[in-house]
Every structure is written in structure tokens, then in C-alpha cells.
Enzyme design. Structure first.
Site, PDB file in Angstrom:
ATOM      1  N   ASP A  85       0.757  -1.256  -0.055  1.00  0.00           N
ATOM      2  CA  ASP A  85      -0.126   0.081  -0.027  1.00  0.00           C
ATOM      3  C   ASP A  85       0.880   1.245  -0.026  1.00  0.00           C
ATOM      4  O   ASP A  85       2.316   1.070   0.336  1.00  0.00           O
ATOM      5  CB  ASP A  85      -0.783   0.149   1.408  1.00  0.00           C
ATOM      6  CG  ASP A  85      -1.785   1.125   1.361  1.00  0.00           C
ATOM      7  OD1 ASP A  85      -2.307   1.616   0.311  1.00  0.00           O
ATOM      8  OD2 ASP A  85      -1.886   1.850   2.318  1.00  0.00           O
ATOM      9  N   SER A  86       0.325   2.344  -0.030  1.00  0.00           N
ATOM     10  CA  SER A  86       1.143   3.584   0.077  1.00  0.00           C
ATOM     11  C   SER A  86       1.619   3.886   1.298  1.00  0.00           C
ATOM     12  O   SER A  86       2.407   4.605   1.488  1.00  0.00           O
ATOM     13  CB  SER A  86       0.228   4.959  -0.487  1.00  0.00           C
ATOM     14  OG  SER A  86      -0.898   5.013   0.434  1.00  0.00           O
ATOM     15  N   CYS A 125      -4.531  -1.798  -1.465  1.00  0.00           N
ATOM     16  CA  CYS A 125      -4.390  -0.289  -1.878  1.00  0.00           C
ATOM     17  C   CYS A 125      -5.694  -0.355  -3.108  1.00  0.00           C
ATOM     18  O   CYS A 125      -5.488  -0.832  -4.321  1.00  0.00           O
ATOM     19  CB  CYS A 125      -3.175   0.134  -2.428  1.00  0.00           C
ATOM     20  SG  CYS A 125      -3.135   1.698  -3.115  1.00  0.00           S
ATOM     21  N   CYS A 131     -11.070   3.051   0.375  1.00  0.00           N
ATOM     22  CA  CYS A 131      -9.486   3.300   0.485  1.00  0.00           C
ATOM     23  C   CYS A 131      -8.954   2.661   1.554  1.00  0.00           C
ATOM     24  O   CYS A 131      -9.859   2.772   2.568  1.00  0.00           O
ATOM     25  CB  CYS A 131      -9.078   4.883   0.321  1.00  0.00           C
ATOM     26  SG  CYS A 131      -7.644   5.221   1.197  1.00  0.00           S
TER      27      CYS A 131
HETATM   28  N1  DGL Z   1      -4.619   3.218   0.858  1.00  0.00           N
HETATM   29  C1  DGL Z   1      -4.518   3.511  -0.595  1.00  0.00           C
HETATM   30  C2  DGL Z   1      -6.015   3.209  -1.071  1.00  0.00           C
HETATM   31  O1  DGL Z   1      -6.499   2.319  -0.633  1.00  0.00           O
HETATM   32  C3  DGL Z   1      -4.213   4.527  -1.087  1.00  0.00           C
HETATM   33  C4  DGL Z   1      -4.309   6.048  -0.498  1.00  0.00           C
HETATM   34  C5  DGL Z   1      -2.975   7.051  -1.055  1.00  0.00           C
HETATM   35  O2  DGL Z   1      -2.056   6.931  -0.788  1.00  0.00           O
HETATM   36  O3  DGL Z   1      -3.886   7.828  -1.752  1.00  0.00           O
HETATM   37  O4  DGL Z   1      -6.432   3.715  -2.271  1.00  0.00           O
END
Ligand code: DGL
Length: 267
Positions: free
Chosen positions: A15-16, A78, A188
Site C-alpha cells: 500500500d502507499s 490499496c 481506500c
Molecule cells: N490506501 C490506498 C487506497 O486504498 C492509497 C491511498 C493514497 O495513498 O492516496 O487507495
């Protein structure tokens, strides 16, 4: 390599940042004897504001890293990368790939709901990945998608209790209320961290945290593919981030207690 040899390789997550821990925590409870890797690309966070080209570059490097570590499956914990990069990259590697949106939309599409809301990052919302995937299986569900550009930073920077964050969350809930959805998908993986705030304005049961059905889906699929580990002792886990390990540990502590966290520059 056949599945018998692959079985005991780790399952990798990325994930980020801390968002993927909401999925990881559920997976670890369902399959405690597996070995796990987790990569949080904190240097490039937030993904929701990046271009398709950037997201493909980040995801490809992370997949390649997991290849060097020998992984049997990679979980795209993510929504943003699942929405934007999965179709382009899905056939490029030797392991199984589990993208969150494509995996959980099948389950959501089987429900009797008629109106579903989605909160997600700007990139996910602009791609309409949730409505496209749900409508692939069920056209009778209306899907209302709203981008919440500030929410990932509220989580990563631990600002849940700041008055400005409360306003930013409340505004989006008011925007969504106009559509009167029966359920709202937290599209998210960072957003379940905001549940204490969300439930001040709407009942907790309104929200769908896709990580629950996602973890179950992965377990069932690994079993079907004969890829579940044969080990019977508690598995190992290794976490990596591309920057700010202390911040990651602190922000992530609501969902997981991470002991060791080396900083790893791969991007
Ligand atoms: N947690 C990620 C998602 O589900 C990424 C959120 C991000 O870094 O903008 O989209």
C-alpha cells in the site's frame, strides 16, 4: 515452480502506507501460520494524487521487489493501485495477484442493496473502478462515488482529532447523504482508521470495510489453488517502508503493533 514448492513462500502486501494494515491485520488472524511481507510506499504517498504512469512505475518496482524475495502471492491492499495499475500489470509476474476492488466488488454485487455510496481517493473515483466492477456483475445497484482528497493525510499524519479534520470528514458525509445510500464502501484502505470520527455522524453499520471480505476471499482462493502453507507454527512477518518508519509505526498502531521496521529504498 509448482504449487507444492510455492506453498511455503510468503504472501506479500503493499500500500502507499499504513492503509494496507487494515487488510493485513484480518489476513494474519485468518491465516496465522503464513509468512508475510509488507511494503508501505510512504515516500510516494498519497497515491490518490499520482498519475497512471507514476502508479504503474511504483507498483511494478514493488512487484519486482517481491519477486526477489520469492513470494507466492501479492495482495494489492490499496484501492488506488488496484483501480489504476492492475489491468496493465496483471500478467507480468509469476505470483498470484489479489487486487482489492476487483476481488470485493464481486461479493458486494451479490447483495440486495439498491443504492451504494463509495468514498475513495481522487484517482480511484476518477477511474470509476467501483461502479464499473459492481455493474459487471449487477446492474441493479446505483453507485454514488465521492472523492475525499484530504482523508489519507489525516490518517498518515495522525490528525484524526483536529477540528479541521472533523470538518473535512463531516462535509463529505453531508455530500453523500443527499443520495441516501443504504451502505457506504470505504474504498481506500486508509479510511477504516477514521471510523471513530465517521460514526459520530452516521451509524457504524452504514460503512462497509472491504478488508473483511477481501481477506476471506484471499484465504478461500489460496485454498482452491492449493497454495496454503503446510506450516503449523506462527509465521514470520517483515515490514518495509520507503521513508519515515517512526511515523508509519505510530500511525499504524491502531491496526497493528509493528516491532521492527527497516527503511528500504527501492523507488
Ligand atoms: N490506501 C490506498 C487506497 O486504498 C492509497 C491511498 C493514497 O495513498 O492516496 O487507495
Amino acid at each position: 515452480m509448482n504449487n507444492i514448492d510455492k506453498k511455503d513462500l510468503p504472501i506479500a502486501f503493499f500500500d502507499s502506507g499504513v492503509g494496507g494494515l487494515t487488510v493485513y491485520e484480518k489476513m494474519k488472524k485468518l491465516l496465522p501460520c503464513e509468512d508475510y511481507l509488507y511494503f508501505g510506499d510512504t515516500k510516494n504517498m498519497p497515491y490518490g494524487e499520482k498519475t497512471k504512469e507514476q502508479l504503474i512505475e511504483f507498483a511494478d518496482k514493488i512487484f519486482r521487489f517481491f519477486e526477489t524475495q520469492g513470494s507466492k502471492a501479492v495482495v494489492m491492499a490499496c484501492n488506488t493501485t488496484s483501480a489504476i495499475t492492475y489491468e496493465t500489470l496483471k500478467n507480468n509476474y509469476k505470483f498470484k495477484i489479489y487486487p482489492i476492488i476487483q476481488s470485493v466488488s464481486k461479493v458486494i454485487a451479490k447483495s440486495d442493496y439498491k443504492k451504494i455510496g463509495v468514498f475513495a481517493t481522487p484517482a480511484t473515483i476518477n477511474s470509476h473502478a467501483y461502479s464499473k466492477e459492481i455493474h459487471r456483475y449487477n446492474n441493479n445497484i446505483e453507485v454514488f462515488e465521492i472523492a475525499c482528497p484530504e482523508w489519507v493525510r489525516i490518517v498518515e499524519e495522525n490528525k484524526q482529532n483536529q477540528p479541521q479534520s472533523v470538518i473535512q470528514v463531516k462535509e463529505k458525509l453531508e455530500e453523500m447523504e443527499i443520495f441516501n445510500p443504504e451502505k457506504i464502501i470505504l474504498g481506500c484502505t486508509h479510511y477504516p482508521y477514521l471510523m471513530n470520527l465517521l460514526k459520530k455522524f452516521m451509524p457504524e453499520e452504514t460503512f462497509i470495510d472491504p478488508s473483511i471480505s477481501f481477506a476471506k476471499f484471499i484465504k478461500e482462493d489460496l485454498a482452491k489453488e492449493n497454495l496454503l502453507s503446510s506450516k503449523t507454527i506462527l509465521g514470520s512477518e517483515k515490514f518495509y517502508v520507503s521513508s519515515s518508519p517512526e511515523n508509519f509505526k505510530h500511525a499504524g498502531s491502531l491496526f497493528y503493533d509493528i516491532k521492527e521496521l527497516p527503511e528500504l529504498t527501492i523507488l
